[in-house]
Design a protein around this motif. Structure first.
Motif, PDB file in Angstrom:
ATOM      1  N   VAL A   1       0.859  -1.183   0.000  1.00 16.10           N
ATOM      2  CA  VAL A   1       0.000   0.000   0.000  1.00 16.10           C
ATOM      3  C   VAL A   1       0.896   1.234   0.000  1.00 16.10           C
ATOM      4  CG1 VAL A   1      -1.863   1.251   1.163  1.00 16.10           C
ATOM      5  CG2 VAL A   1      -1.766  -1.256   1.315  1.00 16.10           C
ATOM      6  N   MET A   2       0.670   2.107  -0.976  1.00 12.29           N
ATOM      7  CA  MET A   2       1.424   3.354  -1.086  1.00 12.29           C
ATOM      8  C   MET A   2       0.461   4.510  -0.861  1.00 12.29           C
ATOM      9  SD  MET A   2       4.351   4.809  -1.560  1.00 12.29           S
ATOM     10  CE  MET A   2       5.393   3.479  -2.142  1.00 12.29           C
ATOM     11  N   LEU A   3       0.886   5.447  -0.023  1.00 17.03           N
ATOM     12  CA  LEU A   3       0.068   6.600   0.342  1.00 17.03           C
ATOM     13  C   LEU A   3       0.670   7.855  -0.270  1.00 17.03           C
ATOM     14  CD1 LEU A   3      -2.301   7.603   2.161  1.00 17.03           C
ATOM     15  CD2 LEU A   3      -0.629   7.773   4.025  1.00 17.03           C
ATOM     16  N   GLY A   4      -0.175   8.683  -0.882  1.00 14.33           N
ATOM     17  CA  GLY A   4       0.242   9.985  -1.391  1.00 14.33           C
ATOM     18  C   GLY A   4      -0.234  11.062  -0.441  1.00 14.33           C
ATOM     19  N   GLU A   5       0.678  11.974  -0.075  1.00 17.85           N
ATOM     20  CA  GLU A   5       0.341  13.006   0.900  1.00 17.85           C
ATOM     21  C   GLU A   5       0.752  14.387   0.397  1.00 17.85           C
ATOM     22  OE1 GLU A   5       1.004  10.890   5.168  1.00 17.85           O
ATOM     23  OE2 GLU A   5       2.817  11.489   4.097  1.00 17.85           O
ATOM     24  N   ALA A   6       0.025  15.396   0.854  1.00 16.59           N
ATOM     25  CA  ALA A   6       0.395  16.785   0.620  1.00 16.59           C
ATOM     26  C   ALA A   6       1.593  17.117   1.506  1.00 16.59           C
ATOM     27  CB  ALA A   6      -0.783  17.705   0.944  1.00 16.59           C
ATOM     28  N   ALA A   7       2.210  18.254   1.247  1.00 17.02           N
ATOM     29  CA  ALA A   7       3.386  18.670   2.024  1.00 17.02           C
ATOM     30  C   ALA A   7       3.091  18.748   3.519  1.00 17.02           C
ATOM     31  CB  ALA A   7       3.890  20.011   1.507  1.00 17.02           C
ATOM     32  N   ASP A   8       1.854  19.052   3.878  1.00 17.37           N
ATOM     33  CA  ASP A   8       1.501  19.152   5.300  1.00 17.37           C
ATOM     34  C   ASP A   8       1.088  17.816   5.911  1.00 17.37           C
ATOM     35  OD1 ASP A   8      -1.036  18.689   4.260  1.00 17.37           O
ATOM     36  OD2 ASP A   8      -1.906  20.554   5.021  1.00 17.37           O
ATOM     37  N   GLY A   9       1.222  16.719   5.139  1.00 17.97           N
ATOM     38  CA  GLY A   9       0.883  15.392   5.638  1.00 17.97           C
ATOM     39  C   GLY A   9      -0.550  14.970   5.411  1.00 17.97           C
ATOM     40  N   THR A  10      -1.360  15.823   4.773  1.00 21.42           N
ATOM     41  CA  THR A  10      -2.751  15.467   4.484  1.00 21.42           C
ATOM     42  C   THR A  10      -2.790  14.336   3.451  1.00 21.42           C
ATOM     43  OG1 THR A  10      -3.471  17.736   4.880  1.00 21.42           O
ATOM     44  CG2 THR A  10      -4.965  16.323   3.596  1.00 21.42           C
ATOM     45  N   PRO A  11      -3.471  13.234   3.738  1.00 21.99           N
ATOM     46  CA  PRO A  11      -3.582  12.146   2.765  1.00 21.99           C
ATOM     47  C   PRO A  11      -4.365  12.597   1.531  1.00 21.99           C
ATOM     48  CG  PRO A  11      -4.207  11.411   4.957  1.00 21.99           C
ATOM     49  CD  PRO A  11      -4.103  12.904   5.009  1.00 21.99           C
TER      50      PRO A  11
END
Length: 175
Positions: A60-70
């Motif tokens: 499972v790979m998670l993509g996040e914004a710079a602030d850690g928001t999924p």
């Protein structure tokens, strides 16, 4: 929009589960009576996502914004497609791209392409020869995306949500 990718672990299961519920409802919720959708989503609890995030048979790979928001995620793993593809498996290693879901604001950001590149790389690293997925026949945007990445139709799959049976197509990418 900038984003980063990282492997999802057990602690990420609530975020992955929430992304799935939100994205599935936004994309497909209109297809089902509310009680059927609610029952389907109840059958996809955080424990399921925690198991997938920690089971070595899954990735499972998670993509996040710079602030850690999924922003989105991709899951690879086993899935029962036998009986739906006559030529499935004859001596070949295969895997299934089970989910690739993005939050609405992340669409068009390049995150889907980055997750797909990761999925193909991960499958190759595990010496998989064929990567399969299912897609609803009316999800034209997703279908174009998958075809652009080299997938082609090889079968039909009945995707069941409550009493509703969707007409999905099975796509394959030969690695």
């Amino acid at each position: 929009m900038s984003f980063s990718l990282r492997r999802a672990g057990a602690a990420d299961a609530p975020a992955v589960c929430a992304l799935f519920h939100k994205s599935f409802t936004a994309t497909f919720g209109h297809l089902y009576p509310p009680q059927e959708l609610a029952g389907f989503l109840a059958g996809c609890p955080v424990e399921r996502f925690r198991a997938e995030c920690t089971d070595p048979e899954f990735a499972v790979m998670l993509g996040e914004a710079a602030d850690g928001t999924p922003l989105g995620y991709c899951t690879l793993g086993p899935y029962d497609l036998q009986g739906h593809i006559p030529e499935l498996l004859e001596g070949r290693r295969w895997w299934v791209l089970r989910q690739l879901y993005l939050d609405e604001p992340a669409k068009g950001s390049g995150l889907a392409d980055a997750l797909m590149q990761w999925a193909v790389s991960e499958a190759r690293a595990r010496q998989v020869q064929d990567l399969y997925l299912t897609v609803w026949i009316e999800n034209h945007r997703a279908r174009r995306f998958y075809e652009r990445h080299g997938f082609h139709e090889v079968g039909k799959y009945p995707y069941v949500v409550g009493n509703t049976v969707d007409d999905d197509r099975i796509l394959r990418l030969t690695l």
